[in-house]
Motif scaffolding. Sequence first.
Motif, PDB file in Angstrom:
ATOM      1  N   VAL A  68     -15.972  -0.643  11.074  1.00  0.00           N
ATOM      2  CA  VAL A  68     -15.701  -1.815  11.902  1.00  0.00           C
ATOM      3  C   VAL A  68     -14.458  -2.495  11.349  1.00  0.00           C
ATOM      4  O   VAL A  68     -14.344  -2.701  10.136  1.00  0.00           O
ATOM      5  N   SER A  69     -13.534  -2.842  12.244  1.00  0.00           N
ATOM      6  CA  SER A  69     -12.331  -3.568  11.838  1.00  0.00           C
ATOM      7  C   SER A  69     -12.171  -4.823  12.668  1.00  0.00           C
ATOM      8  O   SER A  69     -12.504  -4.832  13.845  1.00  0.00           O
ATOM      9  N   PRO A  70     -11.640  -5.889  12.043  1.00  0.00           N
ATOM     10  CA  PRO A  70     -11.278  -7.060  12.833  1.00  0.00           C
ATOM     11  C   PRO A  70      -9.952  -6.793  13.553  1.00  0.00           C
ATOM     12  O   PRO A  70      -9.006  -6.277  12.952  1.00  0.00           O
ATOM     13  N   ALA A  71      -9.912  -7.114  14.852  1.00  0.00           N
ATOM     14  CA  ALA A  71      -8.677  -6.944  15.619  1.00  0.00           C
ATOM     15  C   ALA A  71      -7.758  -8.125  15.302  1.00  0.00           C
ATOM     16  O   ALA A  71      -8.227  -9.227  15.067  1.00  0.00           O
ATOM     17  N   ARG A  88     -18.021   6.906  13.514  1.00  0.00           N
ATOM     18  CA  ARG A  88     -17.731   6.103  14.693  1.00  0.00           C
ATOM     19  C   ARG A  88     -16.826   4.941  14.303  1.00  0.00           C
ATOM     20  O   ARG A  88     -16.877   4.449  13.168  1.00  0.00           O
ATOM     21  N   PHE A  89     -16.022   4.465  15.254  1.00  0.00           N
ATOM     22  CA  PHE A  89     -15.155   3.310  15.021  1.00  0.00           C
ATOM     23  C   PHE A  89     -15.389   2.281  16.114  1.00  0.00           C
ATOM     24  O   PHE A  89     -15.359   2.593  17.303  1.00  0.00           O
ATOM     25  N   ILE A  90     -15.622   1.023  15.693  1.00  0.00           N
ATOM     26  CA  ILE A  90     -15.701  -0.103  16.616  1.00  0.00           C
ATOM     27  C   ILE A  90     -14.921  -1.269  16.007  1.00  0.00           C
ATOM     28  O   ILE A  90     -14.490  -1.194  14.856  1.00  0.00           O
ATOM     29  N   PHE A  91     -14.753  -2.320  16.796  1.00  0.00           N
ATOM     30  CA  PHE A  91     -14.025  -3.465  16.268  1.00  0.00           C
ATOM     31  C   PHE A  91     -14.599  -4.765  16.788  1.00  0.00           C
ATOM     32  O   PHE A  91     -15.314  -4.796  17.784  1.00  0.00           O
TER      33      PHE A  91
END
Length: 191
Positions: A68-71, A88-91
């Motif tokens: 998870v990354s902060p946009a 998996r990648f989400i943000f």
Amino acid sequence: MPAVTEREILDIFRKNGALLEGHFVLRSGLHSRQYFQCALALQQMPAVEKLGAELTAKVRSLGAKTVVSPAMGGLVLGQEVARQLGSRFIFVEKEEGKLALRRGFKIAPGEKILIVEDVITKGGRVEETMNIVRAHGGQVVGIAMAVDRSDGTVQFSVPMFSLVKMKVETFEPNKLPADLAAMPVEKPGSK
């Protein structure tokens, strides 16, 4: 493949014009003479792959199922780390001035989550992201970033990994040294 040194990583930033000098207001509200505009380095896919590989090597043993990354800042590097981990990648992104999990992204109870950011100074966005993950039942197993501007002084309750640790001098807006106050101010980062 031998590990890339901090000096080599800083050279990647310099070569791509991503390590700026001047008078900057950081997202934290602090002022600084240096600014890392990671987006400039991360527009080059060989740099993304190399930096992503270095971070991935540091975090692989955590067993994260999702990154998870902060946009906006963490998106490119976070997605590359997820790609190299095979996860998996989400943000999270801003909604009404705060970060939120949107776009139908879900986190399963107990899901092992790695948070990836580009640069931290005080760690506010990472902390906000950790709170979101936990509120959705996820388990934060670590934090990874390209640049730790706090030189390791910012600590989280989970393992933390960075490619570069450095103490970048920062100043409160009302306590600027005369030379910095005399310079025009820039705010190049995401808001």
